[in-house]
Design a protein around this motif. Structure first.
Motif, PDB file in Angstrom:
ATOM      1  N   LEU A 170      17.345  13.764 -11.779  1.00 14.97           N
ATOM      2  CA  LEU A 170      17.582  12.349 -11.484  1.00 14.97           C
ATOM      3  C   LEU A 170      17.796  12.139  -9.985  1.00 14.97           C
ATOM      4  O   LEU A 170      17.155  11.269  -9.366  1.00 14.97           O
ATOM      5  CB  LEU A 170      18.798  11.857 -12.261  1.00 14.97           C
ATOM      6  N   VAL A 171      18.683  12.923  -9.395  1.00 19.04           N
ATOM      7  CA  VAL A 171      18.993  12.764  -7.969  1.00 19.04           C
ATOM      8  C   VAL A 171      17.769  13.042  -7.105  1.00 19.04           C
ATOM      9  O   VAL A 171      17.464  12.294  -6.173  1.00 19.04           O
ATOM     10  CB  VAL A 171      20.163  13.692  -7.575  1.00 19.04           C
ATOM     11  N   ASN A 172      17.056  14.106  -7.405  1.00 23.00           N
ATOM     12  CA  ASN A 172      15.886  14.441  -6.600  1.00 23.00           C
ATOM     13  C   ASN A 172      14.773  13.409  -6.736  1.00 23.00           C
ATOM     14  O   ASN A 172      14.022  13.171  -5.786  1.00 23.00           O
ATOM     15  CB  ASN A 172      15.370  15.835  -6.969  1.00 23.00           C
ATOM     16  N   THR A 173      14.645  12.810  -7.910  1.00 24.42           N
ATOM     17  CA  THR A 173      13.642  11.750  -8.084  1.00 24.42           C
ATOM     18  C   THR A 173      13.966  10.550  -7.204  1.00 24.42           C
ATOM     19  O   THR A 173      13.084   9.998  -6.527  1.00 24.42           O
ATOM     20  CB  THR A 173      13.576  11.310  -9.560  1.00 24.42           C
ATOM     21  N   ILE A 174      15.238  10.150  -7.195  1.00 29.11           N
ATOM     22  CA  ILE A 174      15.650   9.012  -6.372  1.00 29.11           C
ATOM     23  C   ILE A 174      15.432   9.311  -4.893  1.00 29.11           C
ATOM     24  O   ILE A 174      14.866   8.505  -4.149  1.00 29.11           O
ATOM     25  CB  ILE A 174      17.124   8.657  -6.640  1.00 29.11           C
ATOM     26  N   VAL A 175      15.870  10.496  -4.468  1.00 25.59           N
ATOM     27  CA  VAL A 175      15.731  10.861  -3.056  1.00 25.59           C
ATOM     28  C   VAL A 175      14.259  10.958  -2.664  1.00 25.59           C
ATOM     29  O   VAL A 175      13.846  10.496  -1.588  1.00 25.59           O
ATOM     30  CB  VAL A 175      16.448  12.200  -2.776  1.00 25.59           C
ATOM     31  N   GLY A 176      13.444  11.533  -3.536  1.00 26.10           N
ATOM     32  CA  GLY A 176      12.023  11.679  -3.230  1.00 26.10           C
ATOM     33  C   GLY A 176      11.318  10.347  -3.099  1.00 26.10           C
ATOM     34  O   GLY A 176      10.529  10.133  -2.161  1.00 26.10           O
ATOM     35  N   LEU A 177      11.591   9.420  -4.002  1.00 27.14           N
ATOM     36  CA  LEU A 177      10.936   8.107  -3.946  1.00 27.14           C
ATOM     37  C   LEU A 177      11.390   7.303  -2.739  1.00 27.14           C
ATOM     38  O   LEU A 177      10.620   6.536  -2.163  1.00 27.14           O
ATOM     39  CB  LEU A 177      11.223   7.335  -5.232  1.00 27.14           C
ATOM     40  N   ARG A 178      12.621   7.487  -2.348  1.00 21.90           N
ATOM     41  CA  ARG A 178      13.126   6.743  -1.183  1.00 21.90           C
ATOM     42  C   ARG A 178      12.760   7.400   0.141  1.00 21.90           C
ATOM     43  O   ARG A 178      13.080   6.855   1.199  1.00 21.90           O
ATOM     44  CB  ARG A 178      14.643   6.584  -1.290  1.00 21.90           C
ATOM     45  N   SER A 179      12.117   8.560   0.083  1.00 19.90           N
ATOM     46  CA  SER A 179      11.684   9.214   1.315  1.00 19.90           C
ATOM     47  C   SER A 179      10.319   8.723   1.792  1.00 19.90           C
ATOM     48  O   SER A 179       9.824   9.174   2.819  1.00 19.90           O
ATOM     49  CB  SER A 179      11.627  10.738   1.111  1.00 19.90           C
ATOM     50  N   VAL A 180       9.718   7.826   1.019  1.00 24.93           N
ATOM     51  CA  VAL A 180       8.411   7.284   1.394  1.00 24.93           C
ATOM     52  C   VAL A 180       8.547   6.476   2.683  1.00 24.93           C
ATOM     53  O   VAL A 180       9.441   5.635   2.817  1.00 24.93           O
ATOM     54  CB  VAL A 180       7.837   6.404   0.271  1.00 24.93           C
ATOM     55  N   ASP A 181       7.675   6.733   3.620  1.00 28.08           N
ATOM     56  CA  ASP A 181       7.678   6.025   4.896  1.00 28.08           C
ATOM     57  C   ASP A 181       7.385   4.534   4.656  1.00 28.08           C
ATOM     58  O   ASP A 181       6.366   4.191   4.052  1.00 28.08           O
ATOM     59  CB  ASP A 181       6.616   6.625   5.819  1.00 28.08           C
ATOM     60  N   PRO A 182       8.282   3.634   5.112  1.00 29.30           N
ATOM     61  CA  PRO A 182       8.048   2.186   4.902  1.00 29.30           C
ATOM     62  C   PRO A 182       6.729   1.704   5.500  1.00 29.30           C
ATOM     63  O   PRO A 182       6.135   0.734   5.005  1.00 29.30           O
ATOM     64  CB  PRO A 182       9.236   1.530   5.610  1.00 29.30           C
ATOM     65  N   ARG A 183       6.258   2.357   6.547  1.00 24.72           N
ATOM     66  CA  ARG A 183       4.993   1.942   7.151  1.00 24.72           C
ATOM     67  C   ARG A 183       3.832   2.120   6.190  1.00 24.72           C
ATOM     68  O   ARG A 183       2.885   1.322   6.171  1.00 24.72           O
ATOM     69  CB  ARG A 183       4.749   2.723   8.439  1.00 24.72           C
ATOM     70  N   TYR A 184       3.877   3.203   5.378  1.00 22.84           N
ATOM     71  CA  TYR A 184       2.824   3.401   4.384  1.00 22.84           C
ATOM     72  C   TYR A 184       2.897   2.330   3.294  1.00 22.84           C
ATOM     73  O   TYR A 184       1.871   1.892   2.764  1.00 22.84           O
ATOM     74  CB  TYR A 184       2.927   4.791   3.770  1.00 22.84           C
ATOM     75  N   ARG A 185       4.116   1.927   2.936  1.00 22.47           N
ATOM     76  CA  ARG A 185       4.247   0.859   1.941  1.00 22.47           C
ATOM     77  C   ARG A 185       3.635  -0.443   2.463  1.00 22.47           C
ATOM     78  O   ARG A 185       2.955  -1.173   1.731  1.00 22.47           O
ATOM     79  CB  ARG A 185       5.716   0.646   1.602  1.00 22.47           C
ATOM     80  N   GLU A 186       3.909  -0.722   3.725  1.00 26.74           N
ATOM     81  CA  GLU A 186       3.325  -1.915   4.329  1.00 26.74           C
ATOM     82  C   GLU A 186       1.797  -1.832   4.334  1.00 26.74           C
ATOM     83  O   GLU A 186       1.101  -2.823   4.102  1.00 26.74           O
ATOM     84  CB  GLU A 186       3.850  -2.090   5.758  1.00 26.74           C
ATOM     85  N   LEU A 187       1.282  -0.649   4.607  1.00 29.53           N
ATOM     86  CA  LEU A 187      -0.161  -0.466   4.624  1.00 29.53           C
ATOM     87  C   LEU A 187      -0.761  -0.694   3.245  1.00 29.53           C
ATOM     88  O   LEU A 187      -1.802  -1.352   3.109  1.00 29.53           O
ATOM     89  CB  LEU A 187      -0.494   0.944   5.128  1.00 29.53           C
ATOM     90  N   MET A 188      -0.089  -0.197   2.207  1.00 25.31           N
ATOM     91  CA  MET A 188      -0.587  -0.399   0.850  1.00 25.31           C
ATOM     92  C   MET A 188      -0.550  -1.875   0.471  1.00 25.31           C
ATOM     93  O   MET A 188      -1.472  -2.374  -0.184  1.00 25.31           O
ATOM     94  CB  MET A 188       0.252   0.424  -0.139  1.00 25.31           C
ATOM     95  N   ARG A 189       0.511  -2.575   0.887  1.00 25.41           N
ATOM     96  CA  ARG A 189       0.585  -4.008   0.593  1.00 25.41           C
ATOM     97  C   ARG A 189      -0.509  -4.784   1.331  1.00 25.41           C
ATOM     98  O   ARG A 189      -1.092  -5.715   0.784  1.00 25.41           O
ATOM     99  CB  ARG A 189       1.972  -4.545   0.960  1.00 25.41           C
ATOM    100  N   SER A 190      -0.751  -4.378   2.571  1.00 28.15           N
ATOM    101  CA  SER A 190      -1.794  -5.063   3.337  1.00 28.15           C
ATOM    102  C   SER A 190      -3.179  -4.837   2.746  1.00 28.15           C
ATOM    103  O   SER A 190      -4.095  -5.636   2.955  1.00 28.15           O
ATOM    104  CB  SER A 190      -1.766  -4.604   4.798  1.00 28.15           C
ATOM    105  N   CYS A 191      -3.335  -3.747   2.003  1.00 25.18           N
ATOM    106  CA  CYS A 191      -4.619  -3.449   1.351  1.00 25.18           C
ATOM    107  C   CYS A 191      -4.696  -4.014  -0.062  1.00 25.18           C
ATOM    108  O   CYS A 191      -5.638  -3.703  -0.810  1.00 25.18           O
ATOM    109  CB  CYS A 191      -4.834  -1.942   1.313  1.00 25.18           C
ATOM    110  N   ASN A 192      -3.656  -4.812  -0.450  1.00 23.40           N
ATOM    111  CA  ASN A 192      -3.613  -5.419  -1.787  1.00 23.40           C
ATOM    112  C   ASN A 192      -3.643  -4.362  -2.894  1.00 23.40           C
ATOM    113  O   ASN A 192      -4.294  -4.549  -3.938  1.00 23.40           O
ATOM    114  CB  ASN A 192      -4.779  -6.415  -1.978  1.00 23.40           C
ATOM    115  N   ALA A 193      -2.958  -3.249  -2.657  1.00 19.33           N
ATOM    116  CA  ALA A 193      -2.894  -2.194  -3.670  1.00 19.33           C
ATOM    117  C   ALA A 193      -2.007  -2.637  -4.829  1.00 19.33           C
ATOM    118  O   ALA A 193      -0.978  -3.284  -4.630  1.00 19.33           O
ATOM    119  CB  ALA A 193      -2.353  -0.902  -3.055  1.00 19.33           C
ATOM    120  N   SER A 194      -2.405  -2.294  -6.031  1.00 16.12           N
ATOM    121  CA  SER A 194      -1.595  -2.613  -7.207  1.00 16.12           C
ATOM    122  C   SER A 194      -0.393  -1.680  -7.270  1.00 16.12           C
ATOM    123  O   SER A 194      -0.301  -0.693  -6.535  1.00 16.12           O
ATOM    124  CB  SER A 194      -2.435  -2.458  -8.483  1.00 16.12           C
ATOM    125  N   ARG A 195       0.541  -1.986  -8.173  1.00 16.99           N
ATOM    126  CA  ARG A 195       1.722  -1.128  -8.332  1.00 16.99           C
ATOM    127  C   ARG A 195       1.320   0.274  -8.781  1.00 16.99           C
ATOM    128  O   ARG A 195       1.917   1.261  -8.345  1.00 16.99           O
ATOM    129  CB  ARG A 195       2.685  -1.741  -9.348  1.00 16.99           C
TER     130      ARG A 195
END
Length: 286
Positions: A170-195
């Motif tokens: 549980l702890v490692n899953t939370i830490v791993g998902l929150r380690s995603v670089d926010p810039r990549y998230r912005e890039l995925m949103r700008s590309c209209n990527a689905s969830r």
């Protein structure tokens, strides 16, 4: 069109296609590296031989009786006897089913909850105190209750294993998902990527290295959980075998069960390490 190209670039980046050119090592460094790798492999059997020799020496010098500390030869003979009559294989099979079943259940539940809590910091603040508090209860204290509620069969042992595996994953899953670089998230949103695309192409690749750390811990803890459950109440399994050997002062049989448990835990850990190496090969190529 430009969005598609950017998305392709992101996917190629996350899957390791954007690789750096390989650099050949100088001959001397390459030779030193090979010697170091061979030395590491040789250290395992040499360490085992040294351990057995020291063990035999201690038994001979102190002249311990067999029921206190048996010699390595006596343990080996007991191993072949137990293996020959087929009882050891049955106990190993039972413990493996319990450990793997509990690990599978604990992994699915922990990874699911980890994803939900990673996405909702508010929910995490509400749930986290209860999860942490639950970890203060020793699994040895919970095992008798689970056996009382679900019987001394497979279900209670699987639940014990799942509970002991749950927290680190549980702890490692939370830490791993929150380690995603926010810039990549912005890039995925700008590309209209689905969830789903964001999950499979961005979050999973970033979370896997941390998640595998929890899996390594959990797979070894699952063996401990199976043995704890068998100590409380069981008709078969390596924990049951240790209880039987202790009751009749068959110390060589206890050593057989203990070494078998160590071997199982090590084999499962190495299997996860190989799986991690296969899944994360793209990181080494970058």
């Amino acid at each position: 069109m430009q969005s598609t190209q950017v998305m392709t670039a992101v996917v190629r980046r996350l899957n390791g296609h954007a690789t750096l050119p390989s650099v050949a090592l100088p001959p001397m460094e390459d030779w030193t590296r090979q010697v170091r790798i061979r030395a590491q492999w040789l250290s395992i059997p040499l360490g085992m031989i040294l351990l057995l020799a020291t063990w035999e020496l201690v038994v001979r010098i102190a002249n311990y009786p067999q029921f206190i500390l048996p010699a390595p030869g006596q343990v080996i003979m007991r191993f072949w006897t137990t293996l020959g009559d087929g009882s050891l294989i049955g106990h190993i099979r039972t413990t493996l089913v319990e450990a793997l079943g509990g690990f599978g259940l604990g992994f699915v539940v922990a990874a699911t909850w980890g994803y939900v809590l990673a996405k909702s910091p508010t929910l995490e603040k509400i749930v986290a105190p209860y999860v942490v508090a639950s970890q203060s209860i020793p699994i040895v204290a919970l095992a008798p209750l689970l056996v009382l509620w679900f019987g001394n069969g497979l279900v209670s042992k699987v639940l014990v294993c799942a509970l002991i595996v749950f927290f680190p994953i549980l702890v490692n899953t939370i830490v791993g998902l929150r380690s995603v670089d926010p810039r990549y998230r912005e890039l995925m949103r700008s590309c209209n990527a689905s969830r789903w695309q964001t999950f499979t192409m961005l979050e999973v690749p970033f979370a896997l290295p941390v998640l595998f750390g929890g899996v390594r811990i959990g797979i070894t803890l699952s063996v401990i959980g199976a043995v704890v459950g068998e100590f409380v109440g069981a008709k078969e399994g390596l924990g049951f075998l240790i209880n039987v050997a202790r009751g009749i002062y068959d110390t060589p049989l206890m050593f057989v069960a203990l070494f078998t448990l160590m071997t199982i835990a090590l084999a499962m850990y190495l299997a996860v390490a190989l799986l991690e190496r296969s899944f994360l090969s793209w990181r080494r190529a970058r």
